[in-house]
Design a protein around this motif. Structure first.
Motif, PDB file in Angstrom:
ATOM      1  N   THR A  88      78.029  43.623  49.628  1.00 15.79           N
ATOM      2  CA  THR A  88      78.565  44.665  48.288  1.00 15.79           C
ATOM      3  C   THR A  88      77.515  44.111  47.274  1.00 15.79           C
ATOM      4  O   THR A  88      78.009  42.746  46.808  1.00 15.79           O
ATOM      5  CB  THR A  88      80.220  44.585  47.901  1.00 15.79           C
ATOM      6  OG1 THR A  88      80.606  45.230  49.335  1.00 15.79           O
ATOM      7  CG2 THR A  88      80.286  45.544  46.903  1.00 15.79           C
ATOM      8  N   VAL A  89      76.886  44.820  46.483  1.00 18.15           N
ATOM      9  CA  VAL A  89      75.945  44.221  45.336  1.00 18.15           C
ATOM     10  C   VAL A  89      76.270  45.198  44.205  1.00 18.15           C
ATOM     11  O   VAL A  89      76.125  46.466  44.311  1.00 18.15           O
ATOM     12  CB  VAL A  89      74.492  44.318  45.536  1.00 18.15           C
ATOM     13  CG1 VAL A  89      73.741  43.759  44.506  1.00 18.15           C
ATOM     14  CG2 VAL A  89      74.200  43.237  46.951  1.00 18.15           C
ATOM     15  N   ILE A  90      76.542  44.765  43.132  1.00 11.87           N
ATOM     16  CA  ILE A  90      76.766  45.394  41.869  1.00 11.87           C
ATOM     17  C   ILE A  90      75.825  44.852  40.711  1.00 11.87           C
ATOM     18  O   ILE A  90      75.529  44.014  40.714  1.00 11.87           O
ATOM     19  CB  ILE A  90      78.104  44.959  41.207  1.00 11.87           C
ATOM     20  CG1 ILE A  90      79.401  45.345  41.833  1.00 11.87           C
ATOM     21  CG2 ILE A  90      78.323  45.860  39.823  1.00 11.87           C
ATOM     22  CD1 ILE A  90      80.601  45.079  41.708  1.00 11.87           C
ATOM     23  N   ALA A  91      75.011  45.922  40.251  1.00 15.54           N
ATOM     24  CA  ALA A  91      74.030  45.905  39.226  1.00 15.54           C
ATOM     25  C   ALA A  91      74.527  46.339  37.880  1.00 15.54           C
ATOM     26  O   ALA A  91      75.150  47.746  37.816  1.00 15.54           O
ATOM     27  CB  ALA A  91      72.547  46.518  39.657  1.00 15.54           C
ATOM     28  N   LEU A  92      74.284  45.157  37.060  1.00 12.79           N
ATOM     29  CA  LEU A  92      74.593  45.639  35.358  1.00 12.79           C
ATOM     30  C   LEU A  92      73.449  45.495  34.766  1.00 12.79           C
ATOM     31  O   LEU A  92      72.473  44.376  34.847  1.00 12.79           O
ATOM     32  CB  LEU A  92      75.611  44.479  35.024  1.00 12.79           C
ATOM     33  CG  LEU A  92      76.987  44.712  35.956  1.00 12.79           C
ATOM     34  CD1 LEU A  92      77.943  43.513  35.252  1.00 12.79           C
ATOM     35  CD2 LEU A  92      77.704  45.770  35.496  1.00 12.79           C
ATOM     36  N   ALA A 102      73.715  49.293  29.643  1.00 18.26           N
ATOM     37  CA  ALA A 102      72.802  50.704  29.831  1.00 18.26           C
ATOM     38  C   ALA A 102      73.576  51.914  30.089  1.00 18.26           C
ATOM     39  O   ALA A 102      74.909  51.627  30.259  1.00 18.26           O
ATOM     40  CB  ALA A 102      72.233  50.328  31.259  1.00 18.26           C
ATOM     41  N   THR A 103      73.046  52.932  29.226  1.00 19.18           N
ATOM     42  CA  THR A 103      73.848  54.206  29.476  1.00 19.18           C
ATOM     43  C   THR A 103      73.917  54.610  30.620  1.00 19.18           C
ATOM     44  O   THR A 103      74.928  55.596  30.987  1.00 19.18           O
ATOM     45  CB  THR A 103      73.272  55.346  28.443  1.00 19.18           C
ATOM     46  OG1 THR A 103      71.719  55.279  28.847  1.00 19.18           O
ATOM     47  CG2 THR A 103      73.297  54.664  27.208  1.00 19.18           C
ATOM     48  N   VAL A 104      73.315  54.300  31.765  1.00 21.83           N
ATOM     49  CA  VAL A 104      73.387  54.874  33.003  1.00 21.83           C
ATOM     50  C   VAL A 104      73.636  53.642  33.893  1.00 21.83           C
ATOM     51  O   VAL A 104      73.174  52.607  33.896  1.00 21.83           O
ATOM     52  CB  VAL A 104      72.149  55.449  33.654  1.00 21.83           C
ATOM     53  CG1 VAL A 104      72.185  55.679  35.055  1.00 21.83           C
ATOM     54  CG2 VAL A 104      71.959  56.605  32.484  1.00 21.83           C
ATOM     55  N   GLN A 105      74.577  53.684  34.825  1.00 23.25           N
ATOM     56  CA  GLN A 105      75.273  52.583  35.603  1.00 23.25           C
ATOM     57  C   GLN A 105      74.236  52.683  37.046  1.00 23.25           C
ATOM     58  O   GLN A 105      74.166  53.624  37.699  1.00 23.25           O
ATOM     59  CB  GLN A 105      76.396  52.737  36.206  1.00 23.25           C
ATOM     60  CG  GLN A 105      77.072  51.777  37.220  1.00 23.25           C
ATOM     61  CD  GLN A 105      77.185  50.416  36.426  1.00 23.25           C
ATOM     62  OE1 GLN A 105      77.426  50.202  35.537  1.00 23.25           O
ATOM     63  NE2 GLN A 105      76.517  49.538  37.440  1.00 23.25           N
ATOM     64  N   PRO A 106      73.406  51.393  37.184  1.00 24.43           N
ATOM     65  CA  PRO A 106      72.670  51.334  38.306  1.00 24.43           C
ATOM     66  C   PRO A 106      73.382  51.677  39.396  1.00 24.43           C
ATOM     67  O   PRO A 106      74.355  50.947  39.558  1.00 24.43           O
ATOM     68  CB  PRO A 106      71.887  49.956  38.116  1.00 24.43           C
ATOM     69  CG  PRO A 106      72.043  49.671  36.785  1.00 24.43           C
ATOM     70  CD  PRO A 106      73.270  50.393  36.329  1.00 24.43           C
ATOM     71  N   ARG A 107      72.768  52.191  40.479  1.00 28.37           N
ATOM     72  CA  ARG A 107      73.487  52.035  42.068  1.00 28.37           C
ATOM     73  C   ARG A 107      72.705  51.398  42.788  1.00 28.37           C
ATOM     74  O   ARG A 107      71.492  51.618  43.126  1.00 28.37           O
ATOM     75  CB  ARG A 107      73.583  53.536  42.424  1.00 28.37           C
ATOM     76  CG  ARG A 107      74.486  54.472  41.614  1.00 28.37           C
ATOM     77  CD  ARG A 107      74.581  55.975  42.010  1.00 28.37           C
ATOM     78  NE  ARG A 107      73.031  56.473  41.767  1.00 28.37           N
ATOM     79  CZ  ARG A 107      72.307  56.890  42.888  1.00 28.37           C
ATOM     80  NH1 ARG A 107      72.657  56.679  44.004  1.00 28.37           N
ATOM     81  NH2 ARG A 107      71.150  57.350  42.588  1.00 28.37           N
ATOM     82  N   VAL A 108      73.347  50.625  43.762  1.00 31.27           N
ATOM     83  CA  VAL A 108      72.775  49.653  44.690  1.00 31.27           C
ATOM     84  C   VAL A 108      73.220  50.062  46.161  1.00 31.27           C
ATOM     85  O   VAL A 108      74.324  50.427  46.150  1.00 31.27           O
ATOM     86  CB  VAL A 108      73.221  48.339  44.600  1.00 31.27           C
ATOM     87  CG1 VAL A 108      72.494  47.494  45.832  1.00 31.27           C
ATOM     88  CG2 VAL A 108      72.859  47.811  43.257  1.00 31.27           C
ATOM     89  N   SER A 109      72.221  50.394  46.771  1.00 36.18           N
ATOM     90  CA  SER A 109      72.507  50.779  48.383  1.00 36.18           C
ATOM     91  C   SER A 109      71.512  49.976  49.367  1.00 36.18           C
ATOM     92  O   SER A 109      70.404  49.240  48.921  1.00 36.18           O
ATOM     93  CB  SER A 109      71.962  52.198  48.738  1.00 36.18           C
ATOM     94  OG  SER A 109      70.898  52.377  48.351  1.00 36.18           O
ATOM     95  N   TYR A 110      72.117  49.735  50.609  1.00 35.89           N
ATOM     96  CA  TYR A 110      71.558  48.914  51.577  1.00 35.89           C
ATOM     97  C   TYR A 110      70.421  49.706  52.358  1.00 35.89           C
ATOM     98  O   TYR A 110      70.960  50.821  52.836  1.00 35.89           O
ATOM     99  CB  TYR A 110      72.536  48.302  52.677  1.00 35.89           C
ATOM    100  CG  TYR A 110      71.949  47.423  53.666  1.00 35.89           C
ATOM    101  CD1 TYR A 110      71.060  46.182  53.198  1.00 35.89           C
ATOM    102  CD2 TYR A 110      72.180  47.763  54.959  1.00 35.89           C
ATOM    103  CE1 TYR A 110      70.628  45.396  54.319  1.00 35.89           C
ATOM    104  CE2 TYR A 110      71.481  46.660  55.876  1.00 35.89           C
ATOM    105  CZ  TYR A 110      70.921  45.764  55.437  1.00 35.89           C
ATOM    106  OH  TYR A 110      70.457  44.886  56.287  1.00 35.89           O
ATOM    107  N   ALA A 111      69.167  49.482  52.562  1.00 41.75           N
ATOM    108  CA  ALA A 111      68.251  50.036  53.094  1.00 41.75           C
ATOM    109  C   ALA A 111      67.944  49.499  54.635  1.00 41.75           C
ATOM    110  O   ALA A 111      67.351  50.029  55.184  1.00 41.75           O
ATOM    111  CB  ALA A 111      67.000  49.877  52.289  1.00 41.75           C
ATOM    112  N   GLY A 112      68.447  48.402  54.832  1.00 42.48           N
ATOM    113  CA  GLY A 112      68.232  47.715  56.082  1.00 42.48           C
ATOM    114  C   GLY A 112      67.301  46.489  56.002  1.00 42.48           C
ATOM    115  O   GLY A 112      66.401  46.311  55.104  1.00 42.48           O
TER     116      GLY A 112
END
Length: 152
Positions: A88-92, A102-112
């Motif tokens: 689980t990774v949260i980006a700020l 940032a005005t937009v919250q970055p989204r992190v996803s696992y690509a493999g």
């Protein structure tokens, strides 16, 4: 767990301030003194997490610009070199000097294969930004920080 994440974020901010004051500011002033076109400064290379549990290297797959959504990828490894899958990774994204997020919250996803993508990285104005990654994986919770300066 939340206290650990907040503690990691505070550490990221303090570390970022130290990095900035110890060299990035000089690099920016040197560039201006040469009267060259201002360049983007980015410290995205191979990085050890603050508590040495993980290593990561970020690649911006789109140009680093103000006001545009960007996509980044990063490879996440444990300290022994093994790939980290499904953490689980949260980006700020924030400006350490002002506390602006940032005005937009970055989204992190696992690509493999230990590779993750970060969508919606967006810097709303010029200046010094830090992208903090807070990782919760099998080796525990830890954080990494990457610095970007977007000149005017």
């Amino acid at each position: 767990m939340m206290a650990g994440l907040l503690g990691s974020l505070v550490f990221v901010l303090v570390l970022g301030a130290l990095l900035y004051s110890s060299g990035l500011a000089n690099a920016r002033s040197m560039d201006r003194s040469r009267e060259a076109t201002p360049s983007v400064y980015a410290s995205l290379g191979h990085r050890r997490s603050h508590n040495h549990r993980y290593f990561a290297e970020v690649t911006a797959t789109t140009a680093l610009k103000v006001g545009e959504r960007q996509r980044w990828t990063f490879r996440l490894n444990r300290h022994n070199g093994s790939r980290v899958s499904d953490a689980t990774v949260i980006a700020l994204a924030l400006m350490p000097e002002t506390g602006t997020r940032a005005t937009v919250q970055p989204r992190v996803s696992y690509a493999g294969g230990g590779v993750y993508t970060i969508d919606d990285v967006m810097f709303s104005r010029h200046g010094w930004w830090t992208l903090a990654l807070i990782v919760d994986g099998k080796a525990g919770i830890d954080s990494l920080a990457f610095n970007i300066i977007l000149p005017e």
